[in-house]
Design an enzyme around this catalytic site. Sequence first.
Site, PDB file in Angstrom:
ATOM      1  CD  GLU A 245      18.611 122.581 114.233  1.00 41.25           C
ATOM      2  OE1 GLU A 245      17.583 123.259 114.405  1.00 41.25           O
ATOM      3  OE2 GLU A 245      18.957 122.132 113.126  1.00 41.25           O
TER       4      GLU A 245
ATOM      5  CG  ASN B 153      21.532 120.726 111.128  1.00 44.59           C
ATOM      6  OD1 ASN B 153      20.997 121.666 110.567  1.00 44.59           O
ATOM      7  ND2 ASN B 153      21.110 120.271 112.298  1.00 44.59           N
TER       8      ASN B 153
ATOM      9  CG  HIS C 208       7.000 130.199 110.004  1.00 43.25           C
ATOM     10  ND1 HIS C 208       7.257 129.570 108.815  1.00 43.25           N
ATOM     11  CD2 HIS C 208       8.062 129.940 110.799  1.00 43.25           C
ATOM     12  CE1 HIS C 208       8.420 128.941 108.888  1.00 43.25           C
ATOM     13  NE2 HIS C 208       8.934 129.161 110.079  1.00 43.25           N
TER      14      HIS C 208
ATOM     15  CD  GLU D 148      13.332 129.245 107.312  1.00 44.59           C
ATOM     16  OE1 GLU D 148      14.472 129.732 107.161  1.00 44.59           O
ATOM     17  OE2 GLU D 148      12.999 128.604 108.331  1.00 44.59           O
TER      18      GLU D 148
ATOM     19  CG  HIS E 107      12.795 127.856 115.697  1.00 47.18           C
ATOM     20  ND1 HIS E 107      12.416 126.531 115.771  1.00 47.18           N
ATOM     21  CD2 HIS E 107      12.054 128.504 116.639  1.00 47.18           C
ATOM     22  CE1 HIS E 107      11.481 126.386 116.694  1.00 47.18           C
ATOM     23  NE2 HIS E 107      11.234 127.575 117.228  1.00 47.18           N
ATOM     24  CD  GLU E 108      16.149 126.810 112.164  1.00 46.44           C
ATOM     25  OE1 GLU E 108      15.536 125.762 112.431  1.00 46.44           O
ATOM     26  OE2 GLU E 108      15.581 127.877 111.828  1.00 46.44           O
TER      27      GLU E 108
ATOM     28  CD  GLU F 106      14.954 124.647 116.284  1.00 44.67           C
ATOM     29  OE1 GLU F 106      14.347 123.612 115.986  1.00 44.67           O
ATOM     30  OE2 GLU F 106      15.492 125.383 115.445  1.00 44.67           O
TER      31      GLU F 106
ATOM     32  CD  GLU G 268      13.245 121.131 113.829  1.00 43.92           C
ATOM     33  OE1 GLU G 268      12.272 121.566 113.201  1.00 43.92           O
ATOM     34  OE2 GLU G 268      14.346 121.699 113.844  1.00 43.92           O
TER      35      GLU G 268
END
Length: 703
Positions: free
Chosen positions: A172, A194, A414, A416, A484-485, A503, A509
């Site tokens: 990122e 990050n 979602h 996480e 993502h990530e 992502e 973002e």
Amino acid sequence: MKRTLFPLFGLLAASISANELHSPDGGISLQYDTDESGSLHYELAFQDQTIIDASMLGFEVRIDGEAKNLSEGFEILKVVEGQSDETWTPVWGEESEIRNHYTEQLVSLQQKDSGIQMNLRFRLFDEGLGFRYEFPEQENLGHFVVTDELTEFAMTADHTAFWIPGDYDSQEYDYTESRLTEISSKFDDAYSDNASQTSFSKTGVQTALMLKTDTGLYLNLHEAALIDYPAMHLNLDPDYLVFEAWLTPNAVGDMAYMQAPAHTPWRTIMVSDDARDILASRMTYNLNEPCKIEDTSWIKPMKYIGVWWEMITGKSSWAYTDEPASIKIGETDYTQLKRSDRHAANTDHVKMYIDYAAKHGFDGVLVEGWNIGWEDWFGHEKDYVFDFVTPYPDFDVVSLNEYASENGVELIMHHETSGSTRNYERHMDAAYSFMKQHGYNAVKSGYVGNILPKGEYHYSQSIVNHYQYAVEKAADYEIMVNAHEAVRPTGIARTYPNLIGNESARGTEFQAFGGSRVHHVTILPFTRLIGGPMDYTPGVFEMDISKLNPENDSHVNSTLANQLGLYVVFYSPLHMAADLPENYDRFLDAFQFIKDVPMEWSKTVYLEAEPGRYITTARNEKGTENWWIGNVNGADARTAELNLDFLVPGKTYTATLYRDAEDAHYLDNPQAYEIEMLEVTSKSTLKIQSAPGGGFAIGIVAD
């Protein structure tokens, strides 16, 4: 630092015995051979111009605890030639058919002293080279540990590079444009903070790496089919301008654990004298295996909105309570905690998003912050941080599923993980079963923070295997994945097309975290998108973040017209309209383009492209004669001149053009745009100005 051989310039070109391979159109030529010590090298040329000088191949490994050098002492036993020219149909993509056309040589090698056999498989396409190492089943090699991959990419000059810092945990970053020899001096400025990051060298960069030579050639270095192996970075030896493969280590410093028969991912080199050819290449997908999912009817592109941007900007919160809390899943009683007014994932608020999605024709609504555990999830390196099935008291899973279904909208799950891969795998079957029970067919997973087990990195072999496991397990439940990530994609979505997005780069973002450089979106298609689609989450119309959250003074470095252009320039079967509904209501005429732009394409034409400067892309809507055009522009204003000769001759179309106003600028006048309707044919030429940080979008509908 890794050991580097001095490039043996001219060795292969002068060697009478050098083995050769040519691309189908003859434009690219490969030479490879062993030198007097039995070391392996290769060279690559494009239109008789050397683009990769003599470069080393091989490994350092450990076999039964003993170090072995698999880069010298080899002899070529046999070379088997082959070729292929086939066309395959992707489940989704930028075109309805993809041609896979290449020449191939399988080079069988044996190390004289050890008797170890190793093969090199070279495939040459008209746009580049893919090669990988293969270890056949044999008596002399069973289990072994890769301690270093010695693959080199020797540059011929001090090229211009578009790079992000090499990092075992994060991609990122903003892109930096510099000469190769300037990477080390610019590294500190390029290395921004990050949630999890681990750099390894101030000359280390990540793939896909985009390069431009002073002679006008475009090069791209990457990898394909990253399976059961660590992600490859590149480390530059600035004295010799040689990039070395730099693998992501595991917690004990090893790179990969392998067992013959086995093979590595493909190392890829694309080249052209036209930047558009890099964008048009499907070589990365072609180096992956065909689809392994027998019935793909449940895999469908989605356009969605979500309860997300308001949390990203700080207007709302993921957490149920603002009170300091030490949460233990299964023990904490949330009914005893004071609910925060800022908790966005509540039943009434989500119903409002469902209503908005239904009104404007969106397929889905993403909801983040719906499940317990967000109060102390980050930074504590908790193993058991989420269970992925228990909602907060103010989130009614059953009624929301029913309400969404009644309105023809799907909710998007979602997950996480907080980087705790072991915990996610512990709960994965239950989580996916919960999704199917409650009508969720797609999941956005996240891996924010340091990886657990502790000491592992986001891109090491075992964690790459975790991401793959999650995708394959999701396919068993007919669930689509947007990770993502996770590790950057390498074309695996051909094999598992339920991986509908990632992502794995600096997304929208970060515009709310201080902003991204204005040329960022003109580079991503040459780098991150080479391996597969990105969930970039475009569509932000309010650029002043302080209007959403007075405590956040970030600015979105883009014009509104640029945001529209992204929906065509950035291909993805999963596109979000990221902004808040109230901001779309202020610009309903511009919002119309986001509502109208299709998600499925039959053909793509890259009209103009220059990394770091501009990209203009045209796509044919699947099953129609309609075309859609998007443009994103860098820091300097420019005028695009577009020839519409891709339209059907003799047919008349109505074009709706969304463009920057004359005084638009990404910093001080980003919401200045104009909408114009005009009649066009295949003989039409359009001249359209893009502002600094600007762009345009066009819908061309057959009359």
